[in-house]
Design a protein around this motif. Structure first.
Motif, PDB file in Angstrom:
ATOM      1  N   LEU A  60       0.820  -1.205   0.000  1.00  0.00           N
ATOM      2  CA  LEU A  60       0.000   0.000   0.000  1.00  0.00           C
ATOM      3  C   LEU A  60       0.857   1.260   0.000  1.00  0.00           C
ATOM      4  O   LEU A  60       0.575   2.221  -0.710  1.00  0.00           O
ATOM      5  N   ALA A  61       1.921   1.264   0.766  1.00  0.00           N
ATOM      6  CA  ALA A  61       2.782   2.446   0.871  1.00  0.00           C
ATOM      7  C   ALA A  61       3.509   2.769  -0.442  1.00  0.00           C
ATOM      8  O   ALA A  61       3.979   3.890  -0.630  1.00  0.00           O
ATOM      9  N   ALA A  62       3.592   1.796  -1.354  1.00  0.00           N
ATOM     10  CA  ALA A  62       4.340   2.000  -2.601  1.00  0.00           C
ATOM     11  C   ALA A  62       3.462   2.412  -3.776  1.00  0.00           C
ATOM     12  O   ALA A  62       3.954   2.641  -4.877  1.00  0.00           O
ATOM     13  N   ILE A  63       2.172   2.533  -3.567  1.00  0.00           N
ATOM     14  CA  ILE A  63       1.266   2.876  -4.666  1.00  0.00           C
ATOM     15  C   ILE A  63       1.286   4.383  -4.890  1.00  0.00           C
ATOM     16  O   ILE A  63       1.176   5.167  -3.964  1.00  0.00           O
ATOM     17  N   SER A  64       1.425   4.778  -6.145  1.00  0.00           N
ATOM     18  CA  SER A  64       1.456   6.203  -6.514  1.00  0.00           C
ATOM     19  C   SER A  64       0.071   6.704  -6.889  1.00  0.00           C
ATOM     20  O   SER A  64      -0.825   5.922  -7.208  1.00  0.00           O
ATOM     21  N   GLU A  65      -0.071   8.016  -6.904  1.00  0.00           N
ATOM     22  CA  GLU A  65      -1.319   8.670  -7.306  1.00  0.00           C
ATOM     23  C   GLU A  65      -1.783   8.127  -8.660  1.00  0.00           C
ATOM     24  O   GLU A  65      -1.021   8.064  -9.620  1.00  0.00           O
ATOM     25  N   GLY A  66      -3.042   7.700  -8.717  1.00  0.00           N
ATOM     26  CA  GLY A  66      -3.630   7.227  -9.969  1.00  0.00           C
ATOM     27  C   GLY A  66      -3.281   5.803 -10.343  1.00  0.00           C
ATOM     28  O   GLY A  66      -3.821   5.270 -11.304  1.00  0.00           O
ATOM     29  N   GLU A  67      -2.404   5.181  -9.615  1.00  0.00           N
ATOM     30  CA  GLU A  67      -1.971   3.821  -9.950  1.00  0.00           C
ATOM     31  C   GLU A  67      -3.033   2.805  -9.520  1.00  0.00           C
ATOM     32  O   GLU A  67      -3.649   2.927  -8.470  1.00  0.00           O
ATOM     33  N   ALA A 118      -3.788  19.649   5.720  1.00  0.00           N
ATOM     34  CA  ALA A 118      -2.583  18.819   5.830  1.00  0.00           C
ATOM     35  C   ALA A 118      -2.613  17.720   4.779  1.00  0.00           C
ATOM     36  O   ALA A 118      -3.627  17.060   4.590  1.00  0.00           O
ATOM     37  N   LEU A 119      -1.509  17.552   4.104  1.00  0.00           N
ATOM     38  CA  LEU A 119      -1.383  16.473   3.126  1.00  0.00           C
ATOM     39  C   LEU A 119      -0.937  15.222   3.869  1.00  0.00           C
ATOM     40  O   LEU A 119       0.049  15.245   4.588  1.00  0.00           O
ATOM     41  N   HIS A 120      -1.706  14.180   3.733  1.00  0.00           N
ATOM     42  CA  HIS A 120      -1.360  12.933   4.398  1.00  0.00           C
ATOM     43  C   HIS A 120      -0.399  12.144   3.518  1.00  0.00           C
ATOM     44  O   HIS A 120      -0.473  12.178   2.305  1.00  0.00           O
ATOM     45  N   GLY A 121       0.464  11.410   4.176  1.00  0.00           N
ATOM     46  CA  GLY A 121       1.368  10.508   3.476  1.00  0.00           C
ATOM     47  C   GLY A 121       0.616   9.257   3.093  1.00  0.00           C
ATOM     48  O   GLY A 121      -0.583   9.294   2.839  1.00  0.00           O
ATOM     49  N   PRO A 122       1.296   8.102   3.110  1.00  0.00           N
ATOM     50  CA  PRO A 122       0.651   6.855   2.683  1.00  0.00           C
ATOM     51  C   PRO A 122      -0.639   6.549   3.436  1.00  0.00           C
ATOM     52  O   PRO A 122      -1.561   5.988   2.880  1.00  0.00           O
ATOM     53  N   GLU A 123      -0.734   6.959   4.728  1.00  0.00           N
ATOM     54  CA  GLU A 123      -1.949   6.648   5.471  1.00  0.00           C
ATOM     55  C   GLU A 123      -3.147   7.439   4.960  1.00  0.00           C
ATOM     56  O   GLU A 123      -4.274   7.131   5.308  1.00  0.00           O
ATOM     57  N   GLY A 124      -2.942   8.458   4.142  1.00  0.00           N
ATOM     58  CA  GLY A 124      -4.043   9.231   3.592  1.00  0.00           C
ATOM     59  C   GLY A 124      -4.491   8.744   2.237  1.00  0.00           C
ATOM     60  O   GLY A 124      -5.277   9.393   1.571  1.00  0.00           O
ATOM     61  N   ARG A 125      -4.004   7.603   1.814  1.00  0.00           N
ATOM     62  CA  ARG A 125      -4.365   7.096   0.490  1.00  0.00           C
ATOM     63  C   ARG A 125      -5.812   6.605   0.468  1.00  0.00           C
ATOM     64  O   ARG A 125      -6.321   6.107   1.458  1.00  0.00           O
ATOM     65  N   VAL A 126      -6.415   6.755  -0.678  1.00  0.00           N
ATOM     66  CA  VAL A 126      -7.769   6.258  -0.894  1.00  0.00           C
ATOM     67  C   VAL A 126      -7.706   5.329  -2.092  1.00  0.00           C
ATOM     68  O   VAL A 126      -7.145   5.674  -3.122  1.00  0.00           O
ATOM     69  N   LEU A 127      -8.260   4.135  -1.947  1.00  0.00           N
ATOM     70  CA  LEU A 127      -8.360   3.204  -3.071  1.00  0.00           C
ATOM     71  C   LEU A 127      -9.794   3.230  -3.539  1.00  0.00           C
ATOM     72  O   LEU A 127     -10.711   2.978  -2.758  1.00  0.00           O
ATOM     73  N   THR A 128      -9.999   3.544  -4.797  1.00  0.00           N
ATOM     74  CA  THR A 128     -11.348   3.471  -5.353  1.00  0.00           C
ATOM     75  C   THR A 128     -11.407   2.280  -6.264  1.00  0.00           C
ATOM     76  O   THR A 128     -10.521   2.063  -7.086  1.00  0.00           O
ATOM     77  N   THR A 129     -12.430   1.461  -6.086  1.00  0.00           N
ATOM     78  CA  THR A 129     -12.521   0.217  -6.849  1.00  0.00           C
ATOM     79  C   THR A 129     -13.269   0.442  -8.137  1.00  0.00           C
ATOM     80  O   THR A 129     -13.929   1.436  -8.319  1.00  0.00           O
TER      81      THR A 129
END
Length: 181
Positions: free
Chosen positions: A27-34, A170-181
């Motif tokens: 999860l921590a390695a996923i980039s924006e839009g990936e 505040a911009l969140h790091g990896p913990e602020g990621r959202v996965l849309t299915t």
């Protein structure tokens, strides 16, 4: 051919095919839009649902109701599924998973043509529009299958990542990621 089409489109089989073709990443390695496949554990739902037949608190469920017909055997007469956004933990990183979802869960609760229905099960059949008796007022042979995704359950998620800025700016790091299915 209709049976093959039904088998091929089953949500459990569809989700397995989609997951098998996707690249797995931490999860921590996923980039924006990936778009990637992530393995994790359900933490909590933004809104908790209640599985219709069993009443389990969950973030997603899928149900199937069947009726016995003398000529054809068991026939599916109703199916339903629902899901809510939920938090996912994976390798120490947290993300919010948003739908819409393909609920490819394995059934983990079922009935087997029980002679006496609990009030909850009878009410669920009625909500699904299923008559509990036949035209001669005899009890119908009914059964259900239910799958529920509950907090603490392991899960594979396939989705596209986006980084979210929280309302405070505040911009969140990896913990602020959202996965849309």
């Amino acid at each position: 051919s209709l049976a093959v089409s039904h088998w091929w489109r089953d949500p459990r089989r569809r989700s397995r095919r989609l997951l098998a073709r996707a690249e797995q990443k931490p999860l921590a390695a996923i980039s924006e839009g990936e778009r990637a496949r992530v393995h994790g554990v359900v933490l909590r739902g933004a809104q908790m649902l209640e599985a219709p037949f069993t009443g389990r608190r969950c973030v997603a469920y899928r149900i199937v109701a069947e009726v016995w017909e003398q000529e054809d055997g068991w026939r599916e007469v109703a199916a339903s599924e629902s899901s809510a956004s939920f938090a996912l933990a994976s390798e120490g990183v947290e993300a919010r998973v948003e739908g819409p979802f393909l609920v490819g869960l394995e059934y983990d609760a079922r009935s087997e043509d029980e002679p006496e229905l609990s009030p909850r099960v009878a009410a669920t059949y009625r909500r699904l529009g299923i008559e509990l008796t036949d035209s001669w007022d005899r009890p119908r042979r009914l059964r259900f299958r239910e799958a529920a995704l509950e907090p603490g359950d392991p899960i594979w998620v396939l989705g596209r990542a986006s980084v979210v800025v929280d309302p405070s700016g505040a911009l969140h790091g990896p913990e602020g990621r959202v996965l849309t299915t």
